[in-house]
Design a protein around this motif. Structure first.
Motif, short mmCIF file in Angstrom:
data_model
loop_
_atom_site.label_atom_id
_atom_site.label_comp_id
_atom_site.label_asym_id
_atom_site.label_seq_id
_atom_site.Cartn_x
_atom_site.Cartn_y
_atom_site.Cartn_z
N GLY A 79 63.28 50.84 89.75
CA GLY A 79 61.91 50.95 89.40
C GLY A 79 60.97 50.02 89.37
O GLY A 79 59.89 49.95 88.86
N THR A 80 61.31 48.69 89.77
CA THR A 80 60.53 47.77 89.75
C THR A 80 59.57 47.43 90.67
O THR A 80 58.45 46.79 90.56
N SER A 81 59.72 47.86 91.68
CA SER A 81 58.95 47.40 93.27
C SER A 81 58.49 48.81 93.66
O SER A 81 59.23 49.19 94.66
N GLU A 82 57.50 49.45 93.14
CA GLU A 82 57.13 50.80 93.54
C GLU A 82 56.68 50.81 95.12
O GLU A 82 56.90 51.61 95.88
N GLU A 83 55.62 49.75 95.33
CA GLU A 83 54.93 49.69 96.53
C GLU A 83 56.18 49.70 97.74
O GLU A 83 55.78 50.44 98.81
N SER A 84 57.44 49.03 97.64
CA SER A 84 58.24 49.02 98.72
C SER A 84 59.00 50.56 98.81
O SER A 84 59.75 50.67 99.74
N CYS A 85 58.75 51.29 97.80
CA CYS A 85 59.54 52.49 97.70
C CYS A 85 58.66 53.73 98.15
O CYS A 85 59.00 54.76 98.29
N MET A 86 57.33 53.44 98.40
CA MET A 86 56.27 54.59 98.81
C MET A 86 56.60 55.22 100.16
O MET A 86 56.99 54.57 101.13
N VAL A 87 56.63 56.41 100.20
CA VAL A 87 56.55 57.23 101.41
C VAL A 87 55.44 58.27 101.51
O VAL A 87 55.34 58.71 102.57
N GLY A 88 54.65 58.48 100.39
CA GLY A 88 53.47 59.37 100.64
C GLY A 88 52.86 59.69 99.43
O GLY A 88 52.89 59.15 98.41
N ASP A 89 52.11 60.85 99.48
CA ASP A 89 51.34 61.46 98.35
C ASP A 89 51.29 62.88 98.25
O ASP A 89 51.56 63.49 99.38
N VAL A 90 51.20 63.27 97.04
CA VAL A 90 51.02 64.80 96.81
C VAL A 90 49.80 65.23 95.90
O VAL A 90 49.79 64.31 94.93
N ASN A 91 49.02 66.00 96.35
CA ASN A 91 47.70 66.32 95.69
C ASN A 91 47.53 67.86 95.18
O ASN A 91 47.87 68.53 95.84
#
Length: 206
Positions: A79-91
């Motif tokens: 859980g330290t590097s979130e930017e590299s784990c990002m795949v999208g978003d939900v709203n």
């Protein structure tokens, strides 16, 4: 939405975390894609405008946003590097002043290599769970471009039914009414989801 700024939702395939300033650079890179802007009906923004948008979405009471992380990558990196784990978003958009029990839901899996693997489906289910249990929602709508067949199929599999077609906006509207059987189905589908405090130091100052 401030309500979810300190909440993390842990699923099997995805982790949902609040949209913070550290996510903006990668989000901005995604939105340079003409295809993604078309699918999400978004306008191109500068990086500064994207930061301003992130701040406004955190403050607005009628918008609930989570960034979707790849759970496998996130857990491997503790859980330290979130930017590299990002795949999208939900709203969730709670914009119907006449009906506070209605939420418009949308999901974007921006990383092409992560599409078609069920990440969007799980993210929508988890967001619906949050909407039902935390926001008191009993109805969901999804407005999808007529040409976005994969997204339409996904929402249909999640029991949404088409209720309208707009030739002007070239989109279809699908709706799900959360009857008691549907609510029980949703709770069963998401029984494994865990709600945890978002990592220390991630919440931003007022």
């Amino acid at each position: 939405m401030r309500l979810n700024q300190n909440i993390l939702l842990l699923g099997k395939k995805v982790v949902l975390v609040p949209y913070t300033s550290e996510h903006v650079p990668r989000y901005h890179e995604w939105m340079k894609s003409e295809e993604l802007r078309r699918l999400t009906a978004s306008e191109p923004l500068t990086l500064e405008q994207e930061y301003a948008m992130q701040r406004s979405w955190r403050e607005d009471a009628d918008k609930c946003t989570f960034i979707v992380l790849d759970a496998e990558k996130w857990q491997a990196q503790s859980g330290t590097s979130e930017e590299s784990c990002m795949v999208g978003d939900v709203n969730l958009f709670l914009t119907d002043l006449g009906d506070p029990s209605l939420g418009e839901i949308e999901v974007m899996i921006a990383e092409p290599s992560c599409r078609g693997q069920g990440l969007g489906t799980e993210a929508v289910l988890m967001m619906m769970l949050y909407g039902v249990t935390r926001l008191g929602l009993t109805k969901f709508e999804a407005k999808i471009g007529q040409g976005n067949e994969p997204s339409i199929r996904m929402f249909r599999k999640l029991h949404f039914e088409q209720v309208a077609v707009s030739s002007v906006f070239q989109e279809v509207t699908l709706r799900l009414m959360m009857s008691e059987p549907e609510r029980q189905w949703l709770l069963e589908q998401t029984s494994y989801v865990q709600e945890k405090p978002y990592r220390e130091g991630a919440s931003e100052p007022c």
